[in-house]
Scaffold this motif. Structure first.
Motif, PDB file in Angstrom:
ATOM      1  N   ASN A  30      59.557 -42.831  74.968  1.00  0.00           N
ATOM      2  CA  ASN A  30      58.259 -42.848  75.631  1.00  0.00           C
ATOM      3  C   ASN A  30      57.418 -44.063  75.268  1.00  0.00           C
ATOM      4  O   ASN A  30      56.314 -44.228  75.785  1.00  0.00           O
ATOM      5  CB  ASN A  30      57.470 -41.565  75.336  1.00  0.00           C
ATOM      6  N   GLY A  31      57.918 -44.904  74.385  1.00  0.00           N
ATOM      7  CA  GLY A  31      57.213 -46.149  74.105  1.00  0.00           C
ATOM      8  C   GLY A  31      56.015 -46.020  73.181  1.00  0.00           C
ATOM      9  O   GLY A  31      55.238 -46.951  73.042  1.00  0.00           O
ATOM     10  N   THR A  32      55.821 -44.864  72.543  1.00  0.00           N
ATOM     11  CA  THR A  32      54.647 -44.691  71.701  1.00  0.00           C
ATOM     12  C   THR A  32      54.997 -44.465  70.236  1.00  0.00           C
ATOM     13  O   THR A  32      54.110 -44.260  69.419  1.00  0.00           O
ATOM     14  CB  THR A  32      53.787 -43.510  72.185  1.00  0.00           C
ATOM     15  N   GLY A  33      56.271 -44.463  69.885  1.00  0.00           N
ATOM     16  CA  GLY A  33      56.639 -44.266  68.493  1.00  0.00           C
ATOM     17  C   GLY A  33      56.170 -45.440  67.653  1.00  0.00           C
ATOM     18  O   GLY A  33      56.549 -46.581  67.906  1.00  0.00           O
ATOM     19  N   SER A  34      55.343 -45.174  66.647  1.00  0.00           N
ATOM     20  CA  SER A  34      54.792 -46.252  65.835  1.00  0.00           C
ATOM     21  C   SER A  34      55.637 -46.484  64.595  1.00  0.00           C
ATOM     22  O   SER A  34      56.430 -45.628  64.181  1.00  0.00           O
ATOM     23  CB  SER A  34      53.355 -45.921  65.415  1.00  0.00           C
ATOM     24  N   TYR A  35      55.423 -47.631  63.984  1.00  0.00           N
ATOM     25  CA  TYR A  35      56.111 -47.966  62.743  1.00  0.00           C
ATOM     26  C   TYR A  35      55.778 -46.946  61.658  1.00  0.00           C
ATOM     27  O   TYR A  35      56.662 -46.503  60.910  1.00  0.00           O
ATOM     28  CB  TYR A  35      55.709 -49.376  62.304  1.00  0.00           C
ATOM     29  N   ILE A  36      54.522 -46.562  61.559  1.00  0.00           N
ATOM     30  CA  ILE A  36      54.111 -45.609  60.523  1.00  0.00           C
ATOM     31  C   ILE A  36      54.777 -44.259  60.743  1.00  0.00           C
ATOM     32  O   ILE A  36      55.193 -43.592  59.782  1.00  0.00           O
ATOM     33  CB  ILE A  36      52.580 -45.465  60.488  1.00  0.00           C
ATOM     34  N   ASP A  37      54.918 -43.821  61.989  1.00  0.00           N
ATOM     35  CA  ASP A  37      55.613 -42.556  62.263  1.00  0.00           C
ATOM     36  C   ASP A  37      57.030 -42.593  61.686  1.00  0.00           C
ATOM     37  O   ASP A  37      57.480 -41.645  61.035  1.00  0.00           O
ATOM     38  CB  ASP A  37      55.681 -42.298  63.770  1.00  0.00           C
ATOM     39  N   ALA A  38      57.729 -43.697  61.966  1.00  0.00           N
ATOM     40  CA  ALA A  38      59.113 -43.817  61.500  1.00  0.00           C
ATOM     41  C   ALA A  38      59.169 -43.934  59.978  1.00  0.00           C
ATOM     42  O   ALA A  38      59.971 -43.266  59.317  1.00  0.00           O
ATOM     43  CB  ALA A  38      59.778 -45.023  62.154  1.00  0.00           C
ATOM     44  N   MET A  39      58.326 -44.779  59.411  1.00  0.00           N
ATOM     45  CA  MET A  39      58.360 -44.977  57.969  1.00  0.00           C
ATOM     46  C   MET A  39      58.004 -43.691  57.232  1.00  0.00           C
ATOM     47  O   MET A  39      58.641 -43.349  56.225  1.00  0.00           O
ATOM     48  CB  MET A  39      57.409 -46.092  57.542  1.00  0.00           C
ATOM     49  N   TYR A  40      57.006 -42.963  57.727  1.00  0.00           N
ATOM     50  CA  TYR A  40      56.571 -41.754  57.033  1.00  0.00           C
ATOM     51  C   TYR A  40      57.694 -40.727  56.958  1.00  0.00           C
ATOM     52  O   TYR A  40      57.904 -40.087  55.925  1.00  0.00           O
ATOM     53  CB  TYR A  40      55.345 -41.153  57.719  1.00  0.00           C
ATOM     54  N   ARG A  41      58.438 -40.594  58.046  1.00  0.00           N
ATOM     55  CA  ARG A  41      59.533 -39.620  58.050  1.00  0.00           C
ATOM     56  C   ARG A  41      60.592 -39.991  57.007  1.00  0.00           C
ATOM     57  O   ARG A  41      61.155 -39.117  56.336  1.00  0.00           O
ATOM     58  CB  ARG A  41      60.138 -39.545  59.453  1.00  0.00           C
ATOM     59  N   ILE A  42      60.848 -41.278  56.857  1.00  0.00           N
ATOM     60  CA  ILE A  42      61.824 -41.716  55.857  1.00  0.00           C
ATOM     61  C   ILE A  42      61.267 -41.525  54.444  1.00  0.00           C
ATOM     62  O   ILE A  42      61.983 -41.100  53.530  1.00  0.00           O
ATOM     63  CB  ILE A  42      62.228 -43.179  56.099  1.00  0.00           C
ATOM     64  N   LEU A  43      59.983 -41.818  54.244  1.00  0.00           N
ATOM     65  CA  LEU A  43      59.368 -41.624  52.929  1.00  0.00           C
ATOM     66  C   LEU A  43      59.472 -40.169  52.485  1.00  0.00           C
ATOM     67  O   LEU A  43      59.787 -39.886  51.319  1.00  0.00           O
ATOM     68  CB  LEU A  43      57.891 -42.030  52.974  1.00  0.00           C
ATOM     69  N   VAL A  44      59.205 -39.264  53.396  1.00  0.00           N
ATOM     70  CA  VAL A  44      59.285 -37.840  53.063  1.00  0.00           C
ATOM     71  C   VAL A  44      60.733 -37.457  52.754  1.00  0.00           C
ATOM     72  O   VAL A  44      61.013 -36.727  51.797  1.00  0.00           O
ATOM     73  CB  VAL A  44      58.726 -36.984  54.215  1.00  0.00           C
ATOM     74  N   HIS A  45      61.664 -37.968  53.558  1.00  0.00           N
ATOM     75  CA  HIS A  45      63.080 -37.678  53.346  1.00  0.00           C
ATOM     76  C   HIS A  45      63.533 -38.147  51.966  1.00  0.00           C
ATOM     77  O   HIS A  45      64.314 -37.476  51.287  1.00  0.00           O
ATOM     78  CB  HIS A  45      63.914 -38.349  54.440  1.00  0.00           C
ATOM     79  N   GLN A  46      63.039 -39.319  51.540  1.00  0.00           N
ATOM     80  CA  GLN A  46      63.419 -39.877  50.241  1.00  0.00           C
ATOM     81  C   GLN A  46      62.626 -39.259  49.090  1.00  0.00           C
ATOM     82  O   GLN A  46      62.874 -39.591  47.940  1.00  0.00           O
ATOM     83  CB  GLN A  46      63.198 -41.392  50.242  1.00  0.00           C
ATOM     84  N   GLN A  47      61.654 -38.433  49.420  1.00  0.00           N
ATOM     85  CA  GLN A  47      60.758 -37.851  48.417  1.00  0.00           C
ATOM     86  C   GLN A  47      59.992 -38.949  47.678  1.00  0.00           C
ATOM     87  O   GLN A  47      59.719 -38.852  46.474  1.00  0.00           O
ATOM     88  CB  GLN A  47      61.526 -36.955  47.440  1.00  0.00           C
ATOM     89  N   TRP A  48      59.633 -39.997  48.418  1.00  0.00           N
ATOM     90  CA  TRP A  48      58.834 -41.086  47.876  1.00  0.00           C
ATOM     91  C   TRP A  48      57.344 -40.831  48.060  1.00  0.00           C
ATOM     92  O   TRP A  48      56.528 -41.624  47.585  1.00  0.00           O
ATOM     93  CB  TRP A  48      59.231 -42.417  48.521  1.00  0.00           C
ATOM     94  N   THR A  49      56.989 -39.790  48.779  1.00  0.00           N
ATOM     95  CA  THR A  49      55.587 -39.420  48.923  1.00  0.00           C
ATOM     96  C   THR A  49      55.473 -37.924  49.166  1.00  0.00           C
ATOM     97  O   THR A  49      56.367 -37.320  49.767  1.00  0.00           O
ATOM     98  CB  THR A  49      54.901 -40.185  50.076  1.00  0.00           C
ATOM     99  N   ASP A  50      54.382 -37.363  48.676  1.00  0.00           N
ATOM    100  CA  ASP A  50      54.033 -35.997  49.043  1.00  0.00           C
ATOM    101  C   ASP A  50      52.653 -35.972  49.692  1.00  0.00           C
ATOM    102  O   ASP A  50      52.030 -34.923  49.845  1.00  0.00           O
ATOM    103  CB  ASP A  50      54.074 -35.066  47.826  1.00  0.00           C
ATOM    104  N   LEU A  51      52.181 -37.156  50.068  1.00  0.00           N
ATOM    105  CA  LEU A  51      50.894 -37.273  50.743  1.00  0.00           C
ATOM    106  C   LEU A  51      51.034 -36.954  52.224  1.00  0.00           C
ATOM    107  O   LEU A  51      52.099 -37.171  52.809  1.00  0.00           O
ATOM    108  CB  LEU A  51      50.336 -38.689  50.579  1.00  0.00           C
TER     109      LEU A  51
END
Length: 338
Positions: free
Chosen positions: A26-47
Motif C-alpha cells: 500500500n505504499g505507507t510502510g515506514s522505516y520505523i514500522d519495519a525497524m520497530y518490529r525487528i527491535l521487538v523480535h530481537q528483544q532490543w527494546t521493551d518500549l
C-alpha cells in the motif's frame, strides 16, 4: 544452497504468495514500522512504538510533495536519516542503496543478497525497500527467493532474487541491524526534541523546493494543494492519514517527557492540541463522498483545520525552544548538530 526463515518474526498466520500473484503493497510502510518490529523480535527494546518513533526523531519529519502524492511519506534522505535513527537508540547498522538503472547494479544486487541472507542466518530480519519499507524474514536458495512481509501486515511474498531492487521507482535500499548497546534514554529523548526543531525549520537539502515542502512550509503547501484542487483524493487522504497518526504518536511521546524541563508542560499541551486538530481533520477526510467530490464547503473546513494545526505545531516548537534554550542556543546556526 540453503534456506532459513524466521517464523517468530512473522507474528501472524501467513498466506504465502508468489510475486506473479501481484501482491501490491500500500505504499505507507515506514522505516520505523519495519525497524520497530525487528527491535521487538530481537528483544532490543521493551518500549512502545511511539517512544522509538520519538527517540529516533523520525516522528517529527513532515515532508510533502506539492501534489500530495503518497511519495511524500518516504521522501527523505534514507541513507543519512535511517542511519542516524538507528544510531540514536544504540543500534549499529549496515546499509546500501542506489539506482537500479546504474550499470553496476547487478554487482550491488549480488552483495545485497549476501548481506541480507547473512543477517537472516544470524536471526535478525533485514529492512528492504520494495515500494515501501518491508521486512525480509527468510530466504530459500533452492527457489531463489526472499520472503518479505509488510511491517505490520500478515502477508508474505516470495521475492525472486533477481527482482530485488527492481521497484516501481528506480530506487533500491536495504539495511541490516548488526548490534545493540544501551543508551541513556532521557538524554536521547532530549536530543530528539532538539532535532524536532531542526526538522521543523530546515528544508531537506536532497529535495528540490519547487517540488517538496518540509516542516513549517509543509502546512502551507498542503493548503495550496487543497485549495487548487490539483491532487488525487485517494493519495492525499493516505498522506494526511499518515501525518495525523504521526502527530498522535508525537503527543503520546512528549506526554512521557514532562520531567525533562519545567517548561515541558507547554510542549505537552501544544502537541495534544495538534493531535486533536489532525484527528478532527481526518474525520472530514474520511467523509468520502464530500472529500472525493472536493466539495468547496467541505474542503474549506479541512483547510481551516490544517491552518490551525500548523499554528499549533509552531507553538509546540516554540515551547521546545523555551524548554531547552541553552542547548539550542549553543548550536548557533546548526541546530541539527549533535
Amino acid at each position: 544452497m540453503g534456506s532459513k526463515i524466521l517464523p517468530d518474526l512473522i507474528r501472524f498466520p501467513q498466506t504465502q504468495r508468489t510475486r506473479d500473484e501481484h501482491l501490491i503493497w500500500n505504499g505507507t510502510g515506514s522505516y520505523i514500522d519495519a525497524m520497530y518490529r525487528i527491535l521487538v523480535h530481537q528483544q532490543w527494546t521493551d518500549l512502545p512504538r511511539h517512544m522509538i518513533a520519538g527517540m529516533t526523531a523520525s516522528v517529527f519529519r513532515l515532508v510533502v510533495d506539492r501534489r500530495l502524492t503518497t511519495e511524500s511519506i518516504s521522501a527523505y534522505n534514507w541513507m543519512a536519516e535511517n542511519f542516524v535513527a538507528a544510531d540514536f537508540i544504540g543500534v549499529t547498522t549496515g546499509q546500501h542503496g542506489g539506482f537500479s538503472f546504474e550499470p553496476t547494479f547487478p554487482l550491488y544486487q549480488k552483495q545485497a543478497l549476501l548481506d541480507i541472507k547473512a543477517s537472516i542466518d544470524r536471526g535478525v530480519g533485514a529492512i528492504l525497500w520494495h515500494d515501501e519499507f518491508v521486512i525480509c524474514a527468510g530466504y530459500d536458495d533452492g527457489e531463489q527467493v526472499l520472503f518479505i512481509c509488510e511491517s505490520n501486515g500478515n502477508d508474505v511474498i516470495r521475492l525472486p532474487y533477481d527482482s530485488f531492487g527492481r521497484n516501481s521507482t528506480p530506487y533500491w535500499y536495504y539495511q541490516v541491524l548488526e548490534s545493540h548497546t544501551t543508551v541513556d534514554v532521557w538524554e536521547v529523548c532530549k536530543e530528539s526534541l532538539i532535532q524536532a526543531v531542526y526538522k521543523w525549520e530546515t528544508h531537506d537539502y536532497m529535495l528540490p523546493p519547487q517540488d517538496y515542502a518540509c516542516g513549517a512550509a509543509a502546512y502551507a503547501a498542503i493548503t495550496v494543494a487543497l485549495q487548487s484542487g490539483e491532487y488525487d483524493t485517494d493519495q492525499a487522504a493516505v498522506v494526511l492519514r499518515y501525518y495525523a497518526q504521526s502527530r498522535k504518536d508525537m503527543a503520546s511521546y512528549v506526554a512521557e517527557l514532562e520531567h525533562l524541563s519545567n517548561q515541558m508542560n507547554h510542549v505537552v499541551q501544544e502537541y495534544a492540541l495538534l493531535a486533536e486538530l489532525h484527528a478532527q481533520m481526518m474525520e472530514k477526510v474520511e467523509e468520502s463522498s464530500a472529500w472525493d467530490a472536493k466539495e468547496p464547503g467541505h474542503m474549506l473546513r479541512v483547510v481551516h483545520l490544517i491552518k490551525q494545526a500548523g499554528e499549533a505545531e509552531q507553538r509546540a516548537i516554540d515551547a521546545i525552544k523555551q524548554a531547552f534554550p541553552e542547548t539550542i542556543g549553543n548550536r548557533f546556526e546548526d541546530i541539527g548538530l549533535r
